[in-house]
Write a protein that holds these residues in place. Structure first.
Motif, short mmCIF file in Angstrom:
data_model
loop_
_atom_site.label_atom_id
_atom_site.label_comp_id
_atom_site.label_asym_id
_atom_site.label_seq_id
_atom_site.Cartn_x
_atom_site.Cartn_y
_atom_site.Cartn_z
N PHE A 6 0.84 -1.20 0.00
CA PHE A 6 0.00 0.00 0.00
C PHE A 6 0.87 1.25 0.00
CE2 PHE A 6 -2.22 3.55 1.79
CZ PHE A 6 -3.51 3.45 1.32
N GLN A 7 1.86 1.29 0.88
CA GLN A 7 2.69 2.47 1.01
C GLN A 7 3.44 2.77 -0.29
OE1 GLN A 7 2.38 4.29 3.95
NE2 GLN A 7 3.19 5.77 2.48
N ASN A 13 1.62 7.08 -6.50
CA ASN A 13 0.46 7.76 -7.10
C ASN A 13 0.10 9.09 -6.45
OD1 ASN A 13 -0.88 5.83 -9.20
ND2 ASN A 13 -0.27 4.50 -7.51
N TYR A 14 0.36 9.22 -5.15
CA TYR A 14 -0.06 10.43 -4.41
C TYR A 14 1.07 10.94 -3.53
CZ TYR A 14 -4.45 8.58 -6.11
OH TYR A 14 -5.43 8.08 -6.94
N VAL A 18 -1.00 12.65 2.24
CA VAL A 18 -1.06 11.45 3.08
C VAL A 18 -2.50 10.95 3.06
CG1 VAL A 18 0.88 12.15 4.56
CG2 VAL A 18 -1.47 12.83 5.17
N PRO A 19 -2.75 9.70 3.48
CA PRO A 19 -4.11 9.16 3.38
C PRO A 19 -5.08 9.69 4.44
CG PRO A 19 -2.60 7.47 4.16
CD PRO A 19 -1.77 8.66 3.83
N VAL A 102 -5.66 -3.72 7.63
CA VAL A 102 -4.21 -3.71 7.81
C VAL A 102 -3.83 -2.32 8.26
CG1 VAL A 102 -1.98 -3.97 6.66
CG2 VAL A 102 -3.91 -5.43 5.97
N ARG A 103 -3.12 -2.22 9.37
CA ARG A 103 -2.73 -0.91 9.89
C ARG A 103 -1.53 -0.36 9.15
NH1 ARG A 103 -6.06 -0.02 13.64
NH2 ARG A 103 -6.87 -1.67 14.93
N LEU A 104 -1.58 0.94 8.91
CA LEU A 104 -0.46 1.64 8.28
C LEU A 104 0.33 2.38 9.36
CD1 LEU A 104 -2.49 3.01 5.27
CD2 LEU A 104 -0.70 1.28 5.13
N ASP A 105 1.47 2.91 8.97
CA ASP A 105 2.29 3.66 9.93
C ASP A 105 1.55 4.90 10.42
OD1 ASP A 105 4.35 1.84 9.66
OD2 ASP A 105 5.40 3.02 8.12
N ASN A 106 1.76 5.25 11.68
CA ASN A 106 1.16 6.46 12.24
C ASN A 106 1.65 7.69 11.47
OD1 ASN A 106 -0.05 4.92 14.20
ND2 ASN A 106 1.42 5.43 15.80
N ILE A 107 0.75 8.65 11.35
CA ILE A 107 1.09 9.93 10.71
C ILE A 107 1.21 10.98 11.80
CG2 ILE A 107 0.26 11.73 9.15
CD1 ILE A 107 -1.26 9.45 7.65
#
Length: 197
Positions: A6-7, A13-14, A18-19, A102-107
């Motif tokens: 995902f990352q 693409n972006y 950030v998401p 699925v957890r992503l890294d903290n922002i």
């Protein structure tokens, strides 16, 4: 799809955002537009007829952009204001129980906006794989329209972000020409404001 997958796709693409969906209209103005979910830009439905208008509009344009039954991702998350709370919206909200997140890294939010956020403030995003088909996500769209949760849908293959909110839907498309084509097609649902909000 893994967190790393995902990352990688997100960065490819972006790269300029950030998401977190409220940032898209600022970070991708050339590819962003918005529709309102109800006539005369009414914010919240008051009866079942208005709910049907809202869901009909949202399902029509989202299906037009994604197509029928493509794989997509839903992305959501929770804010943590620097205390030790361990809130996991994806585990605790009934609407998300059907998905496997699925957890992503903290922002770190202060790095995005130091005026609005303090240093300990973070956002914890997460994503889940699903499909899009008309009316399949109506329960979720209702929760978003009632401002009970925030979610956006994304197809990296089609380079489309769909971010419903209480009042309408924001879109980030693959380029400005595609955006203008869809804006024109759905011009009756656009905001009358100069800035498109």
């Amino acid at each position: 799809m893994t967190k790393e997958d995902f990352q990688k796709l997100w960065t490819l693409n972006y790269p300029d955002t950030v998401p977190i969906s409220y940032l898209f209209k600022h970070d991708y103005t050339d590819r962003w537009f918005r529709i309102h979910s109800l006539p005369e830009s009414k914010r919240y439905p008051e009866d079942e007829n208005e709910w049907q208008v809202l869901l009909s509009r949202q399902n029509e344009i989202i299906t037009d952009l994604f197509g029928l039954e493509p794989p997509i991702l839903i992305v959501t998350g929770e804010y943590n204001w620097g205390d030790d709370r361990q809130i996991h919206i994806t585990d605790e909200e009934e609407i998300f129980k059907q998905f496997s997140f699925v957890r992503l890294d903290n922002i770190e939010l202060h790095k995005i906006d130091a005026e609005q956020y303090d240093e300990p403030d973070i956002y914890r995003p997460a994503f889940a794989q699903t499909i899009w088909k008309p009316n399949y996500h109506d329960k979720l769209l209702r929760e978003i329209a009632n401002d009970n949760t925030r979610v956006f849908f994304i197809s990296f293959d089609k380079k489309v972000i769909v971010a419903p909110y209480d009042g309408g839907v924001d879109f980030v498309l693959k380029d400005s020409l595609t955006k203008e084509n869809f804006k024109n097609k759905y011009r009756q649902w656009l905001s009358e404001r100069e800035d498109g909000y």
